[in-house]
Design an enzyme around this catalytic site. Structure first.
Site, PDB file in Angstrom:
ATOM      1  NE  ARG A   1       4.376  -5.938   3.717  1.00 43.57           N
ATOM      2  CZ  ARG A   1       3.520  -5.238   4.454  1.00 43.57           C
ATOM      3  NH1 ARG A   1       2.467  -5.810   4.952  1.00 43.57           N
ATOM      4  NH2 ARG A   1       3.711  -3.954   4.688  1.00 43.57           N
TER       5      ARG A   1
ATOM      6  NE  ARG B   1      -2.993   0.873   6.171  1.00 46.17           N
ATOM      7  CZ  ARG B   1      -1.778   0.385   6.389  1.00 46.17           C
ATOM      8  NH1 ARG B   1      -1.581  -0.894   6.425  1.00 46.17           N
ATOM      9  NH2 ARG B   1      -0.762   1.194   6.564  1.00 46.17           N
TER      10      ARG B   1
ATOM     11  NE  ARG C   1      -3.746  -0.124   2.297  1.00 45.49           N
ATOM     12  CZ  ARG C   1      -3.761   1.177   2.338  1.00 45.49           C
ATOM     13  NH1 ARG C   1      -2.727   1.841   2.748  1.00 45.49           N
ATOM     14  NH2 ARG C   1      -4.819   1.851   1.988  1.00 45.49           N
TER      15      ARG C   1
ATOM     16  CB  ILE D   1      -5.705   7.445  -0.023  1.00 45.90           C
ATOM     17  CG1 ILE D   1      -6.672   7.082  -1.167  1.00 45.90           C
ATOM     18  CG2 ILE D   1      -4.776   6.307   0.288  1.00 45.90           C
ATOM     19  CD1 ILE D   1      -5.968   6.985  -2.519  1.00 45.90           C
ATOM     20  CG  ASP D   2     -10.249  10.355   3.577  1.00 44.98           C
ATOM     21  OD1 ASP D   2      -9.538   9.383   3.887  1.00 44.98           O
ATOM     22  OD2 ASP D   2     -10.798  11.082   4.418  1.00 44.98           O
TER      23      ASP D   2
ATOM     24  CB  VAL E   1      -3.599   4.024  14.808  1.00 43.94           C
ATOM     25  CG1 VAL E   1      -3.087   4.442  13.434  1.00 43.94           C
ATOM     26  CG2 VAL E   1      -2.966   4.895  15.893  1.00 43.94           C
TER      27      VAL E   1
HETATM   28  C1  UD1 Z   1       2.067   4.225   8.235  1.00 39.42           C
HETATM   29  C2  UD1 Z   1       3.009   3.065   8.415  1.00 39.42           C
HETATM   30  C3  UD1 Z   1       2.355   1.941   9.239  1.00 39.42           C
HETATM   31  C4  UD1 Z   1       1.845   2.506  10.565  1.00 39.42           C
HETATM   32  C5  UD1 Z   1       0.956   3.718  10.327  1.00 39.42           C
HETATM   33  C6  UD1 Z   1       0.526   4.401  11.610  1.00 39.42           C
HETATM   34  C7  UD1 Z   1       4.324   3.110   6.402  1.00 39.42           C
HETATM   35  C8  UD1 Z   1       4.703   2.440   5.142  1.00 39.42           C
HETATM   36  N1  UD1 Z   1       3.377   2.524   7.127  1.00 39.42           N
HETATM   37  O1  UD1 Z   1       0.952   3.766   7.476  1.00 39.42           O
HETATM   38  O2  UD1 Z   1       3.321   0.941   9.483  1.00 39.42           O
HETATM   39  O3  UD1 Z   1       1.095   1.516  11.231  1.00 39.42           O
HETATM   40  O4  UD1 Z   1       1.661   4.702   9.530  1.00 39.42           O
HETATM   41  O5  UD1 Z   1       1.615   4.757  12.356  1.00 39.42           O
HETATM   42  O6  UD1 Z   1       4.909   4.102   6.790  1.00 39.42           O
HETATM   43  N2  UD1 Z   1      -6.515   7.401   7.175  1.00 39.42           N
HETATM   44  C9  UD1 Z   1      -7.680   7.924   6.640  1.00 39.42           C
HETATM   45  N3  UD1 Z   1      -7.560   8.702   5.519  1.00 39.42           N
HETATM   46  C10 UD1 Z   1      -6.359   8.991   4.936  1.00 39.42           C
HETATM   47  C11 UD1 Z   1      -5.194   8.459   5.506  1.00 39.42           C
HETATM   48  C12 UD1 Z   1      -5.304   7.658   6.643  1.00 39.42           C
HETATM   49  O7  UD1 Z   1      -8.783   7.699   7.119  1.00 39.42           O
HETATM   50  O8  UD1 Z   1      -6.323   9.709   3.930  1.00 39.42           O
HETATM   51  C13 UD1 Z   1      -6.622   6.544   8.379  1.00 39.42           C
HETATM   52  C14 UD1 Z   1      -6.193   5.109   8.068  1.00 39.42           C
HETATM   53  O9  UD1 Z   1      -7.271   4.368   7.567  1.00 39.42           O
HETATM   54  C15 UD1 Z   1      -5.723   4.621   9.425  1.00 39.42           C
HETATM   55  C16 UD1 Z   1      -5.158   5.879  10.087  1.00 39.42           C
HETATM   56  O10 UD1 Z   1      -5.694   6.979   9.344  1.00 39.42           O
HETATM   57  O11 UD1 Z   1      -6.810   4.156  10.187  1.00 39.42           O
HETATM   58  C17 UD1 Z   1      -3.646   5.952  10.109  1.00 39.42           C
HETATM   59  O12 UD1 Z   1      -3.153   5.876   8.811  1.00 39.42           O
HETATM   60  P1  UD1 Z   1      -1.760   6.524   8.360  1.00 39.42           P
HETATM   61  O13 UD1 Z   1      -1.142   7.277   9.485  1.00 39.42           O
HETATM   62  O14 UD1 Z   1      -1.981   7.235   7.083  1.00 39.42           O
HETATM   63  O15 UD1 Z   1      -0.896   5.218   8.115  1.00 39.42           O
HETATM   64  P2  UD1 Z   1      -0.060   4.810   6.827  1.00 39.42           P
HETATM   65  O16 UD1 Z   1       0.696   5.990   6.328  1.00 39.42           O
HETATM   66  O17 UD1 Z   1      -0.919   4.052   5.897  1.00 39.42           O
END
Ligand code: UD1
Length: 422
Positions: free
Chosen positions: A400, A125, A96, A127-128, A330
């Site tokens: 991974r 997860r 991802r 990406i909005d 989270v």
């Molecule tokens: C990164 C890490 C992952 C870690 C996470 C939280 C990488 C490759 N992965 O994942 O190991 O567990 O941070 O520390 O660095 N969300 C939304 N909308 C968005 C973006 C996120 O709703 O646009 C939500 C996600 O669904 C999730 C939460 O926010 O529930 C945290 O996500 P995020 O901090 O973005 O994690 P990643 O960057 O995917």
């Protein structure tokens, strides 16, 4: 099980002793590789772990037309004037974090097409926030046929407030902002050490970024970015995994190559549970043994307790006297592995986003299945602490993010082998 599938066979009960060096941080190196798309010059990244996620990011970059060379723990990326703008589904599906090429591609070329990542075993997860931020900067965003299309003839610096300090959104927007006119301010930004490492990398390329490590980032757009050379920070989650390994086996480990301040809260919780932890500047010593106490843990964005250490700490708490409550704030469903731990003798009940961990358990080995990367690590830890033989299946999840985990553990006295097929 198919013939080529690999698993770990562990005989538990051996205290781990000695010194182990952690690799560079997975969650940093992937973003530094993506950031290398921002310049036609060569970027050299040292302390790169040999893990599958890095291989996949290298494939993503090559698919885009960049040259990627990898020798020992050094990766070189040269993203000259290449034609590709697309991260395809077959790669994004496998990792991802590929979504993080979106920001650099839009910043440099004004367009990108990236497959929308699906959910995964720790929850949906979205990406909005990535997309809303790009749109606020002036990009035209559309989603069709499972892909995000982003186009911008001109990005403009904006004041963006994130709903939640998302790591990925902060990174994508920080990199996109480098291609915008004027200043972008990102409020409620993620503060993880990996964000700070990315900011340091970008600054060494010629970017102006203020506030990295605080909730307000200020990014100046428009600077010409050049090639750079950088050493990735140590992997705090790998270090934390070894720290729990020392504790649950009653061992004594010195863990090097990591800044203990990046692990402040997990180490604090381990101390509260009765584990002896000594911190140096770039290393730590963890001594286990004796009786542990129950401790409540709630995951939160940095500097809160990392969600990526939640499965591992659950193994330690299962051995402690008393009942602990672990709250996951989270991700929406990061407890799927609990049933596997319970099959090894843990007593964990899930109530919404809380896990009630009844301690004082004696673990016993059996066959279990890794459902994701950190859940897999927790099952290995449980296997090291358990009586008898544990087989952990689906270890491709573990590969991974951990470089040859079984080799590092064996050197510390664990009885663990990688076995292929039946
Ligand atoms: C990164 C890490 C992952 C870690 C996470 C939280 C990488 C490759 N992965 O994942 O190991 O567990 O941070 O520390 O660095 N969300 C939304 N909308 C968005 C973006 C996120 O709703 O646009 C939500 C996600 O669904 C999730 C939460 O926010 O529930 C945290 O996500 P995020 O901090 O973005 O994690 P990643 O960057 O995917």
């Amino acid at each position: 099980m198919s013939a080529g599938e690999e698993r770990f066979v562990i005989v538990g009960g051996k205290p781990l002793r000695g010194e182990v060096r952690v690799c560079g941080a997975k969650n940093s190196v992937l973003k530094l590789m993506a950031a290398s798309l921002l310049t036609p010059e060569e970027c050299v990244i040292h302390n790169v772990p040999h893990i599958t996620d890095v291989e996949i990011m290298a494939e993503v970059l090559r698919h885009l037309g960049a040259e990627v060379g990898w020798e020992d723990d050094t990766i070189r990326v040269r993203a000259g004037e290449f034609a590709g703008r697309e991260a395809p589904y077959h790669l994004v599906r496998r990792m991802r974090a590929s979504i993080v090429v979106l920001g650099p591609l839009v910043a440099r070329f004004g367009e990108a097409k990236v497959a929308i990542p699906g959910g995964c075993n720790i929850g949906s997860r979205k990406i909005d926030m990535h997309l809303r931020g790009l749109a606020e900067m002036g990009a035209e965003i559309s989603t069709e046929h499972g892909y995000v299309y982003a186009r911008a003839s001109r990005l403009r610096g904006r004041h963006i407030v994130l709903d939640f300090p998302s790591v990925g959104a902060t990174e994508n927007l920080m990199m996109a902002a480098l291609g915008a006119e004027g200043t972008t301010v990102i409020e409620n930004a993620a503060r993880e050490p990996e964000i700070q490492d990315l900011a340091a990398f970008l600054v060494s390329m010629g970017a102006e970024i203020g506030g990295a490590g605080t909730p307000v980032l200020e990014v100046e757009g428009g600077a010409e970015l050049r090639g750079t050379e950088h050493t990735v920070i140590g992997d705090r989650i790998e270090a934390g995994t070894f720290a729990v390994a020392a504790a649950v086996t009653g061992g004594d480990l010195t863990i090097t190559g990591v800044r203990p301040e990046h692990l402040a809260l997990p180490l604090e919780k381990m101390r509260a549970a009765g584990v002896e932890v000594q911190e140096g500047e770039d290393d730590l010593r963890v001594r286990g043994g004796g009786d542990y106490r129950a401790v409540d843990v709630a995951t939160l964005p940095f500097p809160g307790f990392p969600t990526d250490m939640q499965p591992q700490i659950m193994v330690l708490l299962s051995l402690a006297c008393g009942t602990s409550v672990v709250t996951e704030n989270v991700f929406e469903s990061r407890f799927m592995f609990v049933d596997e731990l319970n099959r090894m003798g843990c007593d964990i009940t899930i109530e919404g986003h809380h896990a009630i961990v009844r301690g004082g358990r004696k673990l016993s080995g059996t066959e279990v299945c890794a459902t994701d990367l950190r859940a897999g690590a927790a099952l290995v830890l449980a296997g090291l602490a358990a009586e008898g033989e544990t087989q952990v299946l689906d270890i491709h999840h573990i590969d991974r993010g951990y470089q040859r985990l079984e080799e590092k553990l064996s050197k510390l006295g664990a009885e663990i082998r990688r076995v292929t097929g039946d």
